[in-house]
Structures are given as C-alpha cells and as structure tokens.
Motif scaffolding. Structure first.
Motif, short mmCIF file in Angstrom:
data_model
loop_
_atom_site.label_atom_id
_atom_site.label_comp_id
_atom_site.label_asym_id
_atom_site.label_seq_id
_atom_site.Cartn_x
_atom_site.Cartn_y
_atom_site.Cartn_z
N ASP A 7 -60.07 -19.13 1.31
CA ASP A 7 -61.44 -18.50 0.53
C ASP A 7 -62.49 -19.73 -0.13
N ASP A 8 -63.39 -19.17 0.74
CA ASP A 8 -64.62 -20.40 0.59
C ASP A 8 -64.77 -21.08 -0.84
N ASN A 9 -64.41 -19.49 -2.28
CA ASN A 9 -64.98 -19.94 -3.38
C ASN A 9 -64.34 -20.67 -3.91
N LYS A 10 -64.04 -21.83 -4.99
CA LYS A 10 -62.89 -22.29 -5.75
C LYS A 10 -62.72 -21.43 -6.58
N GLU A 33 -59.93 -23.86 2.07
CA GLU A 33 -61.62 -23.25 1.88
C GLU A 33 -62.33 -22.85 3.05
#
Length: 231
Positions: A7-10, A33
């Motif tokens: 997922d690119d959202n931490k 990411e």
C-alpha cells in the motif's frame, strides 16, 4: 501464513500490520509502497498472502495480480474504491475489503484466505501422496485415491467403493475421512464421504455417482452446495 502488505499509504500499512499482529497464525514478513517493489521482493521471498491496495503509483494492484499469473499468492484487496470489485473478483482473489478496514471484516477476509491456503497445501500433499494402504483380508493393498468413488460406514466396517468393486475395512468412517484429502472428498452424511470429482448429479436429496444414489443429510447440504459452487 506469511503475509506481505502492499500500500502506498503508510497509515494504511500500519493499520493492517496492527490487525495482522493480532492473528495468531499470520506473520507479516514485509511492507511495500509500490506494486513493483512487491513484485521484486516476492521473487526472492515468496509469501502465502498479499494484502494489496489497488490504486498505487506506477503499477496498480490489479496489474500486479495479472502479472503474477497462476502461481501467485492468495490475494485480499484492501482499497477505498468500490468500483474495482467486479474486475477484482474476475481475477479470483480471496476477498475485497473496503477501507477503512473494520477489524471484524479483516478477520472474515483472513478466514477466507486461510481456507484457500489450506486447500492448496492439501493439493500439494496429494501430489506427493496420491494413495493409501488398506488391509484387504490378509493382504495389505495399495489403493489410489482417484479410484475411490465414496466411503460408506457399515457397522464396524467402512466400504471403500471403487468403479468395479468395494473394499471392506475394519475401521471407522471418521478415521477414513481423516486420511482423505479435503481438497477432493467431502462428508455428505453421517455414513458417507464422497469424492467430489466423481459426482454426476444431485437430485431428490441424493448424490448420484456412477448410477448409485448416495443420501445427503440436511446438516451437510449447505457445505456441499458451497463446495460445488452451484450456479
């Protein structure tokens, strides 16, 4: 189960890791990411399960799934977008979970993934051990699993029915069921276990295998319908 979070959202990755950490048999082996990072990592470190976002920079989660082909891990999509659901399920993924991910919904998806992974492991085991040994009178005989049509409990014995004959074994149906791979056999009655790929028809409360009716008890009917994926 070894799991990779993509997922690119931490914040989304952190949330999924925290939920996964509360599942006893789920081990998060890494986070990525981008889909490309995930692809490269899996070439060196295969995993059982992907928790995969869809909309990411560069390669999307859908594109990664297609690129991984038939030998891919089990995939659960975790996304804030509902409109990809149809395309996702066409790719035969385990589940499609909408963000923000609810813990109960997360566990439901993990249960689905676990069932698929267990089934795959049974299939691998079956390839390695596609037979069992039975005592036929004074002879110990090798019987290929593919020959078995169904098993029938008869008092202190179990009949293993094949196309041309049956073998009567002094044992319980439960003991036989435990020796048969769940990927290929299913209990349909307190007295019957059948080979799924030998079922010809289901009608009037019974399964028909090679012209022989096998009763289906109400307690097992729902599980059979799910297994058969009846349209």
């Amino acid at each position: 189960m070894n799991c990779l979070i993509v997922d690119d959202n931490k914040i989304a990755r952190t949330t999924l890791r925290q939920m996964a950490g509360k599942v006893r048999d789920l081990i998060v082996t890494g986070e990525c990411e981008t889909a490309m990072d995930a692809y490269n990592l899996m070439q060196e470190q295969p995993v059982d399960l992907l928790l995969l976002d869809i909309e990411m920079p560069g390669m999307t989660g859908l594109e990664l799934t297609k690129h991984l082909g038939d030998n891919r891990p089990v995939i659960i999509f975790t996304t804030s977008k509902k409109e990809y659901a149809s395309e996702a399920f066409d790719l035969n993924v385990a589940d499609y979970v909408i963000k923000p991910v609810n813990p109960a919904r997360f566990l439901q998806a993990i249960d689905k993934a676990r069932d698929i992974i267990d089934s795959r492991r049974e299939e691998v085991k079956l390839e390695e051990d596609n037979f069992l040994f039975i005592r036929d009178s004074a002879i110990v005989r090798r019987l290929n699993l593919d020959e078995i049509l169904y098993a029938e409990a008869m008092g202190d014995y179990v009949k293993l029915h094949t196309l041309h004959r049956f073998f009567a074994i002094h044992t319980t149906l439960k003991a036989v069921e435990e020796r048969l791979p769940v990927s290929r056999f299913i209990r349909v009655h307190r007295s019957y276990v059948v080979a799924v790929n030998k079922i010809d028809t289901i009608q009037d409360g019974a399964i028909v295998i090679q012209g022989k009716p096998v009763p289906v008890a109400d307690a097992y009917r729902a599980a059979l319908n799910r297994r058969m994926n009846i349209l």
